[in-house]
Design a protein around this motif. Sequence first.
Motif, PDB file in Angstrom:
ATOM      1  N   GLY A  27      34.587  44.126  36.358  1.00 52.30           N
ATOM      2  CA  GLY A  27      34.922  44.388  37.749  1.00 52.30           C
ATOM      3  C   GLY A  27      36.093  43.549  38.207  1.00 52.30           C
ATOM      4  N   THR A  28      36.342  43.593  39.500  1.00 48.66           N
ATOM      5  CA  THR A  28      37.427  42.854  40.120  1.00 48.66           C
ATOM      6  C   THR A  28      36.873  42.064  41.297  1.00 48.66           C
ATOM      7  OG1 THR A  28      38.996  44.589  39.522  1.00 48.66           O
ATOM      8  CG2 THR A  28      39.684  43.061  41.243  1.00 48.66           C
ATOM      9  N   ILE A  29      37.283  40.806  41.385  1.00 53.11           N
ATOM     10  CA  ILE A  29      36.925  39.962  42.516  1.00 53.11           C
ATOM     11  C   ILE A  29      38.138  39.906  43.430  1.00 53.11           C
ATOM     12  CG2 ILE A  29      36.236  37.663  43.255  1.00 53.11           C
ATOM     13  CD1 ILE A  29      35.058  37.248  40.463  1.00 53.11           C
ATOM     14  N   THR A  51      44.648  37.989  46.846  1.00 53.59           N
ATOM     15  CA  THR A  51      44.702  37.939  45.389  1.00 53.59           C
ATOM     16  C   THR A  51      43.403  38.490  44.805  1.00 53.59           C
ATOM     17  OG1 THR A  51      43.822  35.685  45.319  1.00 53.59           O
ATOM     18  CG2 THR A  51      46.228  35.927  45.398  1.00 53.59           C
ATOM     19  N   SER A  52      43.452  38.785  43.525  1.00 54.66           N
ATOM     20  CA  SER A  52      42.256  39.293  42.867  1.00 54.66           C
ATOM     21  C   SER A  52      42.226  38.823  41.422  1.00 54.66           C
ATOM     22  CB  SER A  52      42.203  40.819  42.924  1.00 54.66           C
ATOM     23  OG  SER A  52      43.278  41.379  42.213  1.00 54.66           O
ATOM     24  N   GLN A  53      41.042  38.853  40.843  1.00 53.40           N
ATOM     25  CA  GLN A  53      40.859  38.498  39.439  1.00 53.40           C
ATOM     26  C   GLN A  53      39.973  39.543  38.795  1.00 53.40           C
ATOM     27  OE1 GLN A  53      39.107  34.620  39.130  1.00 53.40           O
ATOM     28  NE2 GLN A  53      41.067  33.587  39.309  1.00 53.40           N
ATOM     29  N   THR A  54      40.261  39.837  37.537  1.00 55.46           N
ATOM     30  CA  THR A  54      39.405  40.716  36.751  1.00 55.46           C
ATOM     31  C   THR A  54      38.341  39.847  36.096  1.00 55.46           C
ATOM     32  OG1 THR A  54      41.240  42.209  36.319  1.00 55.46           O
ATOM     33  CG2 THR A  54      39.345  42.390  34.866  1.00 55.46           C
ATOM     34  N   ILE A  55      37.106  40.324  36.107  1.00 58.04           N
ATOM     35  CA  ILE A  55      36.005  39.579  35.511  1.00 58.04           C
ATOM     36  C   ILE A  55      35.268  40.479  34.526  1.00 58.04           C
ATOM     37  CG2 ILE A  55      34.489  40.144  37.443  1.00 58.04           C
ATOM     38  CD1 ILE A  55      33.062  37.453  36.927  1.00 58.04           C
ATOM     39  N   SER A  56      34.848  39.897  33.435  1.00 56.80           N
ATOM     40  CA  SER A  56      34.056  40.594  32.424  1.00 56.80           C
ATOM     41  C   SER A  56      32.889  39.686  32.054  1.00 56.80           C
ATOM     42  CB  SER A  56      34.902  40.894  31.193  1.00 56.80           C
ATOM     43  OG  SER A  56      34.097  41.368  30.138  1.00 56.80           O
ATOM     44  N   PHE A  60      37.612  35.655  32.882  1.00 55.70           N
ATOM     45  CA  PHE A  60      38.364  35.916  34.097  1.00 55.70           C
ATOM     46  C   PHE A  60      39.826  36.033  33.736  1.00 55.70           C
ATOM     47  CE2 PHE A  60      34.778  33.240  35.220  1.00 55.70           C
ATOM     48  CZ  PHE A  60      34.256  33.855  36.347  1.00 55.70           C
ATOM     49  N   SER A  61      40.550  36.886  34.435  1.00 57.24           N
ATOM     50  CA  SER A  61      41.992  36.939  34.243  1.00 57.24           C
ATOM     51  C   SER A  61      42.673  37.210  35.567  1.00 57.24           C
ATOM     52  CB  SER A  61      42.385  38.012  33.219  1.00 57.24           C
ATOM     53  OG  SER A  61      42.089  39.283  33.704  1.00 57.24           O
ATOM     54  N   SER A  62      43.792  36.536  35.764  1.00 52.03           N
ATOM     55  CA  SER A  62      44.603  36.716  36.958  1.00 52.03           C
ATOM     56  C   SER A  62      46.053  36.512  36.546  1.00 52.03           C
ATOM     57  CB  SER A  62      44.192  35.699  38.028  1.00 52.03           C
ATOM     58  OG  SER A  62      44.985  35.852  39.176  1.00 52.03           O
ATOM     59  N   GLY A  63      46.799  37.593  36.569  1.00 51.00           N
ATOM     60  CA  GLY A  63      48.187  37.500  36.130  1.00 51.00           C
ATOM     61  C   GLY A  63      48.243  37.113  34.672  1.00 51.00           C
ATOM     62  N   ASN A  64      48.891  35.980  34.371  1.00 52.38           N
ATOM     63  CA  ASN A  64      48.994  35.550  32.978  1.00 52.38           C
ATOM     64  C   ASN A  64      48.009  34.421  32.651  1.00 52.38           C
ATOM     65  OD1 ASN A  64      50.166  33.529  34.424  1.00 52.38           O
ATOM     66  ND2 ASN A  64      52.058  33.442  33.244  1.00 52.38           N
TER      67      ASN A  64
END
Length: 72
Positions: free
Chosen positions: A34-36, A42-47, A60-64
Amino acid sequence: MGQDAYLQSILNGYYDSMGGRAALERIRSVRLIGTIAFPDGTSQTISIVKKRPNKVRLSFSSGNQFITQGYN
């Protein structure tokens, strides 16, 4: 109906809707993606990956930037 009996009736209905308790117990892993979204825009992808018996990996990923945490 007591609180415990009421809870058990809800759980039994859930188990039945998912194919029975035995079917749920055969599941060995679950992946949630999902996405936070934060108030600043701003947002972060979470798995999250959970595997039986006690393994979990969070990513978690946000940008680089990437962060991964796991435990068993």
